[in-house]
Design an enzyme around this catalytic site. Sequence first.
Site, PDB file in Angstrom:
ATOM      1  N   HIS A 283     -33.508 -48.036  -2.730  1.00 43.22           N
ATOM      2  CA  HIS A 283     -32.730 -46.845  -2.778  1.00 43.22           C
ATOM      3  C   HIS A 283     -31.555 -47.282  -1.811  1.00 43.22           C
ATOM      4  O   HIS A 283     -31.465 -47.202  -0.477  1.00 43.22           O
ATOM      5  CB  HIS A 283     -33.558 -45.881  -2.090  1.00 43.22           C
TER       6      HIS A 283
ATOM      7  N   SER B  66     -38.736 -28.729  -8.419  1.00 41.77           N
ATOM      8  CA  SER B  66     -40.057 -28.092  -8.719  1.00 41.77           C
ATOM      9  C   SER B  66     -39.847 -26.953  -9.159  1.00 41.77           C
ATOM     10  O   SER B  66     -40.850 -26.067  -9.688  1.00 41.77           O
ATOM     11  CB  SER B  66     -41.288 -28.521  -7.740  1.00 41.77           C
TER      12      SER B  66
ATOM     13  N   GLU C 114     -48.578 -42.853  -4.227  1.00 40.97           N
ATOM     14  CA  GLU C 114     -48.008 -43.573  -3.225  1.00 40.97           C
ATOM     15  C   GLU C 114     -49.069 -43.401  -1.960  1.00 40.97           C
ATOM     16  O   GLU C 114     -49.524 -44.111  -1.124  1.00 40.97           O
ATOM     17  CB  GLU C 114     -46.852 -43.247  -2.966  1.00 40.97           C
TER      18      GLU C 114
ATOM     19  N   ASP D 243     -38.123 -51.370  -2.204  1.00 43.35           N
ATOM     20  CA  ASP D 243     -37.970 -49.997  -1.777  1.00 43.35           C
ATOM     21  C   ASP D 243     -36.472 -50.130  -1.050  1.00 43.35           C
ATOM     22  O   ASP D 243     -36.139 -51.063  -0.698  1.00 43.35           O
ATOM     23  CB  ASP D 243     -39.009 -49.286  -1.041  1.00 43.35           C
TER      24      ASP D 243
HETATM   25  O1  MCF Z   1     -40.286 -45.049  -2.114  1.00 41.74           O
HETATM   26  C1  MCF Z   1     -39.944 -44.343  -0.824  1.00 41.74           C
HETATM   27  C2  MCF Z   1     -41.105 -43.401  -0.551  1.00 41.74           C
HETATM   28  N1  MCF Z   1     -41.391 -42.666  -1.759  1.00 41.74           N
HETATM   29  C3  MCF Z   1     -40.500 -41.497  -2.170  1.00 41.74           C
HETATM   30  N2  MCF Z   1     -39.247 -41.674  -2.067  1.00 41.74           N
HETATM   31  C4  MCF Z   1     -38.328 -42.375  -1.483  1.00 41.74           C
HETATM   32  C5  MCF Z   1     -38.743 -43.605  -1.189  1.00 41.74           C
HETATM   33  N3  MCF Z   1     -37.505 -44.091  -0.629  1.00 41.74           N
HETATM   34  C6  MCF Z   1     -36.377 -43.162  -0.544  1.00 41.74           C
HETATM   35  N4  MCF Z   1     -37.066 -42.224  -1.285  1.00 41.74           N
HETATM   36  C7  MCF Z   1     -36.199 -41.026  -1.524  1.00 41.74           C
HETATM   37  C8  MCF Z   1     -36.417 -40.441  -3.028  1.00 41.74           C
HETATM   38  O2  MCF Z   1     -35.722 -40.899  -4.003  1.00 41.74           O
HETATM   39  O3  MCF Z   1     -36.484 -40.206  -0.673  1.00 41.74           O
HETATM   40  C9  MCF Z   1     -36.265 -38.735  -1.342  1.00 41.74           C
HETATM   41  C10 MCF Z   1     -35.878 -39.041  -2.776  1.00 41.74           C
HETATM   42  O4  MCF Z   1     -34.626 -38.919  -3.083  1.00 41.74           O
HETATM   43  C11 MCF Z   1     -37.748 -38.119  -1.124  1.00 41.74           C
HETATM   44  S1  MCF Z   1     -37.991 -36.404  -1.668  1.00 41.74           S
HETATM   45  C12 MCF Z   1     -37.304 -35.307  -0.464  1.00 41.74           C
HETATM   46 FE    FE Z   2     -38.775 -45.639  -3.411  1.00 39.94          FE
END
Ligand code: MCF
Ligand code: FE
Length: 406
Positions: free
Chosen positions: A67, A149, A213, A311
């Site tokens: 990300h 959602s 997760e 990640d």
């Molecule tokens: O993989 C990690 C942990 N799990 C989920 N989301 C994210 C992670 N790192 C960044 N994210 C982002 C995701 O793409 O955080 C936001 C999303 O845009 C979480 S949802 C409010």
């Molecule tokens: Fe992620």
Amino acid sequence: MQIIQADFILTCNNDFEIIEDGAVAFDERILAVGKSEDILKQYPTCEPLRAAKNACIMPGLINPHVHLEFSANKTTLAYGNFMSWLESVIQKREELLELCDAELLDATLEMMLRSGTTSFGAISSFGFDFEACLKSVQRVVYFAEVLGSRPDSIDILFADFTSRLRAAEDTQSASMIPAISVHSPYSTHPFLARNALDLAKKRGYKVSTHFMESKAERDWLDSSSGDFYSFFANFAPNARAMCNAEEYIELFAGCKTLFTHCVQAKADELALIAKNGGFITHCPVSNRLLGVGKFDLEKLTCKDTFTLGTDGLSSNISLSLWDEMRAFLLMHEKEQISSLAKLALAGVTRNAANALGLEAGQIEQNCYADMLVCSLDNLVVKEDLALQLVLHTHKPTQIFIGGKAV
Ligand code: MCF
Ligand code: FE
């Protein structure tokens, strides 16, 4: 056309073949691989380059899940507990996005490149990383993320998602490949997911999703209980999970999907993912920092579905896949260490290429010549090469993408 020779070629092919005193002939793609004497005979007029003693030629690394938009995070987000992390992301998101300007994105991509990452899957939540990805020399599989959602917002969320996806579609090439990310089963309405997945199927796009997760996610999908119950109670009283785990996996049938994390996934769920042609992306450092435990390698029946990712810096201290591989070796302390090193390398080369649909990830004829030269200081025996490379490599000495030195 060029030839490069080295003491070792780590092919990362299906048999994990290592060629001693080998050479690779290449232009944009790999033309031939084999023993040096055979390759030199095949191309007698070409003056070969020779890598340093004890060096190894291997495929460029492929990070299937990063990300970039969260690259400004160092000490801002809360670590140790998944729900606290999620709440901190929601609270600090604006601040972090503001800090993540073009300069920081370029520097982050440069750092990834210097560590040997020649391709990556960018999970893009907002599209702010697009320009940086487009101008980077690496191959990018650009996963536009869809999330939300509320049934009454589906149309507007879908329109926003397709406009971000269009940026990648309009610039599609061998180094900008449009793809789709459905955030997760707890955050994305199945109707919204289905609309996005219909598009993926129609246009043949790769798909990525976060799955199983945390324990909170397991409890929520199994019985609409646990930490997500109180989390969602803040927005809507008596909220319930939108689908169960199996229904969620089946939503993705017909799409080649990377299921990221899977820490809480059951063996039969992993088997269903494999049966549907999907992949698993393990992010060991992220899992450790968010306090969700670790992926159970014993449940992994199909090793070819295994990929390893960093990640984002939202849940990591480094985007180097060498650092991630070392963490992986150290975390899974019960496994035999040299087999683990080979699994790690397969997970960031051949398997990751298959998962992202890239003709790369192996030193093999016809693959793109995305290659690294990695030097080890001392003599190493063939049997220890994979482990020693993972333990000691920080920066490759040479990097090629599409046959060009970068
Ligand atoms: O993989 C990690 C942990 N799990 C989920 N989301 C994210 C992670 N790192 C960044 N994210 C982002 C995701 O793409 O955080 C936001 C999303 O845009 C979480 S949802 C409010
Ligand atoms: Fe992620």
